[in-house]
Design a protein around this motif. Sequence first.
Motif, PDB file in Angstrom:
ATOM      1  N   ALA A  63       0.848  -1.206   0.000  1.00 37.07           N
ATOM      2  CA  ALA A  63       0.000   0.000   0.000  1.00 37.07           C
ATOM      3  C   ALA A  63       0.879   1.250   0.000  1.00 37.07           C
ATOM      4  N   PHE A  64       1.920   1.238  -0.827  1.00 35.82           N
ATOM      5  CA  PHE A  64       2.877   2.346  -0.844  1.00 35.82           C
ATOM      6  C   PHE A  64       2.199   3.680  -1.156  1.00 35.82           C
ATOM      7  N   ARG A  65       1.303   3.694  -2.125  1.00 37.97           N
ATOM      8  CA  ARG A  65       0.601   4.933  -2.479  1.00 37.97           C
ATOM      9  C   ARG A  65      -0.181   5.470  -1.279  1.00 37.97           C
ATOM     10  N   GLU A  66      -0.858   4.596  -0.561  1.00 42.05           N
ATOM     11  CA  GLU A  66      -1.631   5.007   0.616  1.00 42.05           C
ATOM     12  C   GLU A  66      -0.713   5.592   1.689  1.00 42.05           C
ATOM     13  N   LEU A  67       0.458   5.013   1.878  1.00 41.23           N
ATOM     14  CA  LEU A  67       1.427   5.548   2.837  1.00 41.23           C
ATOM     15  C   LEU A  67       1.867   6.961   2.450  1.00 41.23           C
ATOM     16  N   VAL A  68       2.162   7.153   1.185  1.00 42.57           N
ATOM     17  CA  VAL A  68       2.606   8.466   0.704  1.00 42.57           C
ATOM     18  C   VAL A  68       1.485   9.493   0.843  1.00 42.57           C
ATOM     19  N   GLU A  69       0.279   9.129   0.413  1.00 39.84           N
ATOM     20  CA  GLU A  69      -0.844  10.067   0.526  1.00 39.84           C
ATOM     21  C   GLU A  69      -1.157  10.385   1.993  1.00 39.84           C
ATOM     22  N   GLY A  70      -1.038   9.403   2.879  1.00 39.05           N
ATOM     23  CA  GLY A  70      -1.251   9.645   4.303  1.00 39.05           C
ATOM     24  C   GLY A  70      -0.231  10.618   4.870  1.00 39.05           C
ATOM     25  N   SER A  71       1.015  10.455   4.474  1.00 41.21           N
ATOM     26  CA  SER A  71       2.068  11.366   4.908  1.00 41.21           C
ATOM     27  C   SER A  71       1.805  12.789   4.402  1.00 41.21           C
ATOM     28  N   ILE A  72       1.386  12.903   3.148  1.00 41.81           N
ATOM     29  CA  ILE A  72       1.099  14.219   2.571  1.00 41.81           C
ATOM     30  C   ILE A  72      -0.086  14.875   3.273  1.00 41.81           C
ATOM     31  N   LYS A 132      -6.471   6.950   4.578  1.00 42.36           N
ATOM     32  CA  LYS A 132      -5.172   7.563   4.303  1.00 42.36           C
ATOM     33  C   LYS A 132      -4.675   8.354   5.510  1.00 42.36           C
ATOM     34  N   LEU A 133      -5.593   9.018   6.192  1.00 39.70           N
ATOM     35  CA  LEU A 133      -5.221   9.753   7.405  1.00 39.70           C
ATOM     36  C   LEU A 133      -4.738   8.788   8.483  1.00 39.70           C
ATOM     37  N   TYR A 134      -5.354   7.621   8.560  1.00 42.16           N
ATOM     38  CA  TYR A 134      -5.032   6.635   9.594  1.00 42.16           C
ATOM     39  C   TYR A 134      -4.146   5.502   9.078  1.00 42.16           C
ATOM     40  N   THR A 135      -3.482   5.679   7.959  1.00 41.47           N
ATOM     41  CA  THR A 135      -2.685   4.614   7.364  1.00 41.47           C
ATOM     42  C   THR A 135      -1.549   4.160   8.279  1.00 41.47           C
ATOM     43  N   ASN A 136      -1.132   2.935   8.077  1.00 43.82           N
ATOM     44  CA  ASN A 136      -0.007   2.339   8.803  1.00 43.82           C
ATOM     45  C   ASN A 136      -0.219   2.393  10.316  1.00 43.82           C
ATOM     46  N   LYS A 152      -9.978  25.135   4.150  1.00 42.33           N
ATOM     47  CA  LYS A 152     -10.183  23.956   3.312  1.00 42.33           C
ATOM     48  C   LYS A 152      -9.004  23.853   2.351  1.00 42.33           C
ATOM     49  N   MET A 153      -8.493  22.632   2.178  1.00 40.30           N
ATOM     50  CA  MET A 153      -7.369  22.446   1.264  1.00 40.30           C
ATOM     51  C   MET A 153      -7.400  21.027   0.717  1.00 40.30           C
ATOM     52  N   SER A 154      -6.987  20.890  -0.533  1.00 39.03           N
ATOM     53  CA  SER A 154      -6.849  19.572  -1.146  1.00 39.03           C
ATOM     54  C   SER A 154      -5.358  19.272  -1.304  1.00 39.03           C
ATOM     55  N   ILE A 155      -5.055  18.024  -1.551  1.00 44.85           N
ATOM     56  CA  ILE A 155      -3.659  17.657  -1.775  1.00 44.85           C
ATOM     57  C   ILE A 155      -3.116  18.376  -3.007  1.00 44.85           C
ATOM     58  N   LYS A 156      -3.927  18.541  -4.032  1.00 48.63           N
ATOM     59  CA  LYS A 156      -3.474  19.243  -5.235  1.00 48.63           C
ATOM     60  C   LYS A 156      -3.129  20.697  -4.919  1.00 48.63           C
ATOM     61  N   ASP A 157      -3.974  21.367  -4.127  1.00 50.21           N
ATOM     62  CA  ASP A 157      -3.686  22.749  -3.729  1.00 50.21           C
ATOM     63  C   ASP A 157      -2.398  22.813  -2.916  1.00 50.21           C
ATOM     64  N   PHE A 158      -2.237  21.878  -2.002  1.00 59.38           N
ATOM     65  CA  PHE A 158      -1.049  21.846  -1.157  1.00 59.38           C
ATOM     66  C   PHE A 158       0.204  21.611  -1.997  1.00 59.38           C
ATOM     67  N   ALA A 159       0.130  20.723  -2.984  1.00 59.65           N
ATOM     68  CA  ALA A 159       1.274  20.443  -3.856  1.00 59.65           C
ATOM     69  C   ALA A 159       1.652  21.677  -4.677  1.00 59.65           C
ATOM     70  N   LYS A 160       0.665  22.388  -5.183  1.00 58.38           N
ATOM     71  CA  LYS A 160       0.936  23.629  -5.930  1.00 58.38           C
ATOM     72  C   LYS A 160       1.615  24.649  -5.027  1.00 58.38           C
ATOM     73  N   PHE A 161       1.076  24.804  -3.822  1.00 60.65           N
ATOM     74  CA  PHE A 161       1.634  25.765  -2.879  1.00 60.65           C
ATOM     75  C   PHE A 161       3.067  25.387  -2.501  1.00 60.65           C
ATOM     76  N   ALA A 162       3.296  24.106  -2.248  1.00 62.33           N
ATOM     77  CA  ALA A 162       4.638  23.643  -1.866  1.00 62.33           C
ATOM     78  C   ALA A 162       5.647  23.905  -2.977  1.00 62.33           C
ATOM     79  N   ASN A 163       5.238  23.720  -4.232  1.00 61.93           N
ATOM     80  CA  ASN A 163       6.131  24.000  -5.362  1.00 61.93           C
ATOM     81  C   ASN A 163       6.418  25.484  -5.477  1.00 61.93           C
ATOM     82  N   LEU A 164       5.444  26.349  -5.234  1.00 58.68           N
ATOM     83  CA  LEU A 164       5.654  27.795  -5.305  1.00 58.68           C
ATOM     84  C   LEU A 164       6.614  28.270  -4.225  1.00 58.68           C
ATOM     85  N   ARG A 165       6.571  27.670  -3.065  1.00 62.62           N
ATOM     86  CA  ARG A 165       7.438  28.077  -1.964  1.00 62.62           C
ATOM     87  C   ARG A 165       8.899  27.739  -2.230  1.00 62.62           C
ATOM     88  N   ARG A 166       9.163  26.750  -3.072  1.00 62.39           N
ATOM     89  CA  ARG A 166      10.549  26.352  -3.372  1.00 62.39           C
ATOM     90  C   ARG A 166      11.222  27.299  -4.342  1.00 62.39           C
TER      91      ARG A 166
END
Length: 107
Positions: free
Chosen positions: A9-18, A48-52, A92-106
């Motif tokens: 469940a590698f994808r679930e682990l990654v999404e849970g971490s994100i 995903k929130l409760y993964t692993n 309110k935030m989605s993973i896509k919004d968070f990923a966009k924001f994280a890329n802008l901060r770099r």
Amino acid sequence: MVAGPFHPAFRELVEGSIICDMIRYIFNEYFKEYKEIRIFINNKTISKLYTNRKYYFNLLVNEYKDKSIRVFIDDNLSSLEVVIEADTLSRKMSIKDFAKFANLRRI
């Protein structure tokens, strides 16, 4: 033969971490002074929130020991979307919004 790390469940682990990173970001930006925080998440995303065995979620709870964190199901939210509330404040935030924001901060 498989090369590199493997988990069924590698994808679930990654999404849970994100998701937990996203919640941590929202806490630090908007909810520092609040003691009682409510997290709303879609029923399909709660795993995903409760993964692993709640590994990432427990790290989050331990990091914010001074806060009372409660999780609620809200099926009106889309998958991989989170709403965090305290008193009258709501973010309110989605993973896509968070990923966009994280890329802008770099940049």
